[in-house]
Design an enzyme around this catalytic site. Structure first.
Site, PDB file in Angstrom:
ATOM      1  N   CYS A  44       0.839  -1.206   0.000  1.00 24.89           N
ATOM      2  CA  CYS A  44       0.000   0.000   0.000  1.00 24.89           C
ATOM      3  C   CYS A  44       0.872   1.253   0.000  1.00 24.89           C
ATOM      4  O   CYS A  44       1.486   1.544  -1.007  1.00 24.89           O
ATOM      5  CB  CYS A  44      -0.996  -0.069   1.146  1.00 24.89           C
ATOM      6  SG  CYS A  44      -2.510   0.816   0.764  1.00 24.89           S
ATOM      7  N   HIS A  82      -3.670  -5.145   0.386  1.00 24.70           N
ATOM      8  CA  HIS A  82      -3.099  -5.707   1.621  1.00 24.70           C
ATOM      9  C   HIS A  82      -3.130  -7.237   1.583  1.00 24.70           C
ATOM     10  O   HIS A  82      -4.075  -7.851   2.083  1.00 24.70           O
ATOM     11  CB  HIS A  82      -3.907  -5.218   2.826  1.00 24.70           C
ATOM     12  CG  HIS A  82      -3.725  -3.776   3.103  1.00 24.70           C
ATOM     13  ND1 HIS A  82      -2.777  -3.290   3.960  1.00 24.70           N
ATOM     14  CD2 HIS A  82      -4.363  -2.700   2.617  1.00 24.70           C
ATOM     15  CE1 HIS A  82      -2.831  -1.981   4.010  1.00 24.70           C
ATOM     16  NE2 HIS A  82      -3.794  -1.585   3.200  1.00 24.70           N
ATOM     17  N   GLU A 128      -1.547  -9.266   3.351  1.00 24.78           N
ATOM     18  CA  GLU A 128      -1.457  -9.853   4.691  1.00 24.78           C
ATOM     19  C   GLU A 128      -2.824 -10.214   5.276  1.00 24.78           C
ATOM     20  O   GLU A 128      -2.933 -11.094   6.124  1.00 24.78           O
ATOM     21  CB  GLU A 128      -0.695  -8.907   5.641  1.00 24.78           C
ATOM     22  CG  GLU A 128      -1.423  -7.637   6.072  1.00 24.78           C
ATOM     23  CD  GLU A 128      -1.338  -6.472   5.066  1.00 24.78           C
ATOM     24  OE1 GLU A 128      -1.011  -6.727   3.887  1.00 24.78           O
ATOM     25  OE2 GLU A 128      -1.619  -5.329   5.452  1.00 24.78           O
TER      26      GLU A 128
HETATM   27  N1  GLN Z   1      -2.004   6.590   2.779  1.00 28.58           N
HETATM   28  C1  GLN Z   1      -2.108   5.868   1.570  1.00 28.58           C
HETATM   29  C2  GLN Z   1      -3.484   6.030   0.919  1.00 28.58           C
HETATM   30  O1  GLN Z   1      -4.411   6.436   1.552  1.00 28.58           O
HETATM   31  C3  GLN Z   1      -1.817   4.405   1.797  1.00 28.58           C
HETATM   32  C4  GLN Z   1      -2.749   3.720   2.721  1.00 28.58           C
HETATM   33  C5  GLN Z   1      -2.235   2.426   3.245  1.00 28.58           C
HETATM   34  O2  GLN Z   1      -1.043   2.182   3.252  1.00 28.58           O
HETATM   35  N2  GLN Z   1      -3.128   1.587   3.752  1.00 28.58           N
HETATM   36  O3  GLN Z   1      -3.636   5.764  -0.251  1.00 28.58           O
END
Ligand code: GLN
Length: 541
Positions: A385, A510, A512
């Protein structure tokens, strides 16, 4: 079994953090291993509608389900143990209960009535307790009640538990009380008094626990068990010892040894000849405990002083490590400590580096320095992410030599290689405004991602507002950072992969959150394998 679900409630006493989530998951696992269908739901007593807006420092990671619910991290344990997905219905907070009741009140559904905690709030809790059971899909619905007995805010939940138990009767609902038996080193004794008090407290709400599960550092003697049974009105064989375990994944077997599942089945009058089938689970534990290899992987993030903030990542490494017969030693690294000057001394010698998810943070430059280092030194890298977004920014800056950034961190950047989508920009409230939940992703044949997944269409969970800016796609790909996974409906880039690097992948989602004991996530398995190869110097030959 019959279509009507049986309800198991798990309350906690004496202190918080006794591991109600692990006990619930372990019991769920044992029942499932006997062929029953099980789901676990968590009731959280706080006022937030969901944990989406909570600081991970306070509450640990926010776990996202396939349907896009932002939930408590215990749901991660439920999924990792049971290997079945949860949904919004599995996590209810006081805030959500009140929100539902107040919305109904505004619609005039209680017209003429005074809306009160009893019966309106408790009825709404009960409606939610029954929701999953009513689908007819589950033999057992385990309900974990957050907080500890005695907290003011848990009261409406406990009243609802009392009513459900009364209405369903003792053959269809039971209460397990998880409690602590402290050891006084000076007296060399285990003490039962705090448990007696917490059971008395439960009794004052009209709830007699059926089973006591006792967290303890030392084995419970027969004498202690008898004392607990006598003073807490439970059968002697319903005093269950939950001794500190080497790993949370031992707990189902420890509970089996203590016959927790048998007691539950006997009390709920469920007759079965099927013993729990735990072969695969035991295989996993065998591999987990006897690794033939070891790798050191750096986890670069903002919340490294509270490992619960990255719970699912840490667990995914445990699953992937066992799959590779390899112990994964995680080195928790604060991104704020990394700079061009320190990066070599901090990351040198690691076999792989993961850059963690995060939001609007100060440690960005450190993450970028870390990524530059692993890119140039050919160290296996997984960016999740924000970690992937940083990899794109790093590449645009240091390879394309653009003054690039993400608009999350520099709204006026000249080259917004990571930017917010137009429709997201219109949303001003926080909470539930992100791209959340499961989305499809199409993988390019011939990519590492494709090889790792062994499939061309995958589904993964998201939680973010910002995206790869497709205006830069051509330029970035030309220079060697390839978009190898793309959302088939929106064309959003979901996976990037670096050419001419042994293993450099960034994912917008994600992974995970989908790793379980029985299904370790392929990306983590592939990443640990790459770190092992790096350790054995395979990449340098
Ligand atoms: N802050 C980034 C976004 O909002 C990544 C979010 C995250 O890593 N879950 O896109």
């Amino acid at each position: 079994m019959s279509t009507a679900s049986k309800y198991i409630f798990v309350t906690g006493g004496v202190t918080s953090s006794l591991g109600k989530g692990i006990i619930s998951s372990s019991l769920g696992k044992l029942l499932q291993a006997r062929g029953f269908t099980v789901t676990i739901q968590k009731f959280d007593p706080y006022i937030n509608i969901d944990p989406g807006t909570l600081n991970p420092y306070e509450h640990g990671e926010c776990y996202v389900t396939d349907d896009g619910a932002e939930t408590d991290l215990d749901l991660g344990h439920y999924e990792r143990f049971l290997n079945t997905p949860t949904t919004q219905a599995n996590n209810i907070t006081t805030g959500r209960i009140y929100n539902n009741v107040i919305t109904k009140e505004r619609k005039g559904e209680y017209l003429g009535k005074t809306v009160q905690v009893v019966p309106h709030i408790t009825d709404e809790i009960k409606r939610n307790i029954h929701l999953l059971g009513e689908t007819g899909k589950y033999d057992f619905v385990i309900n974990e009640i957050g907080g500890s007995v005695g907290d003011i805010e848990s009261l409406p939940f406990l009243e609802a538990v009392r009513q459900v138990r009364w209405e369903l009767g003792s053959n269809n609902a039971l209460v397990i009380h998880l409690t602590l038996i402290p050891y006084l080193a000076a007296a060399k004794e285990l003490k039962t008094k705090p448990t007696q008090h917490s059971v008395k407290e439960l009794l004052s709400y009209g709830i007699q626990p059926d089973i006591l599960v006792c967290r303890t550092e030392h084995p419970l003697s027969l004498e202690i068990r008898k004392k607990l049974a006598l003073f807490c009105n439970v059968n002697l064989n319903s005093v269950i010892e939950a001794i500190d375990a080497e790993t949370i994944y031992d707990v189902p077997l420890l509970m089996r040894k203590e016959k927790l599942d048998e007691r539950v089945l006997a009390k709920l009058k469920v007759v079965t000849k099927q013993e729990p089938e735990l072969e695969q689970w035991k295989n996993f534990l065998g591999k987990l405990k006897n690794p033939s290899e070891e790798v050191n992987i750096g986890l670069v993030g903002k919340y490294v002083s509270l490992p619960d903030a990255y719970k699912s990542i840490a667990e995914a490494f445990i699953h992937a490590g066992a799959q590779n017969d390899c112990k994964v030693r995680l080195k928790w690294i604060s991104s704020e400590e990394i700079s061009k000057e320190t990066v070599e001394s901090i990351l040198g010698g690691l076999h792989g580096v993961l850059v963690a998810p995060g939001f609007g943070e100060r440690g960005l430059e450190g993450k970028i320095a870390a990524i530059q280092y692993v890119r140039e030194n050919k160290i296996p890298f997984l960016g999740i992410c924000l970690g992937m977004q940083c990899a794109v920014v790093e590449f645009a800056r240091n390879v394309l030599e653009l003054e690039a950034s993400s608009t999350e961190l520099s709204p006026k950047t000249k080259h917004p290689v990571i930017d917010m989508m137009e429709e997201q920009k219109k949303i001003t409230t926080k909470g539930g405004t992100m791209r959340l939940g499961s989305y499809a992703c199409k993988l390019k044949k011939g990519s590492k991602a494709y090889a790792v997944y062994g499939d061309s269409i995958i589904h993964e969970r998201h939680r973010h507002r910002y995206e790869f800016n497709n205006k830069y796609l051509h330029q970035i790909e030309e220079a060697g950072l390839k978009a190898v996974g793309v959302n088939p409906d929106s064309d959003l880039v979901e996976i990037i992969e670096l050419k001419d690097h042994p293993w450099f992948l960034g994912v917008q989602y994600h992974p995970e959150l989908r790793s379980t004991v029985l299904n370790p996530h392929p990306l983590f398995v592939g990443f640990v394998d790459a770190a092992l190869k790096n350790k054995k110097n395979d990449y340098k030959s």
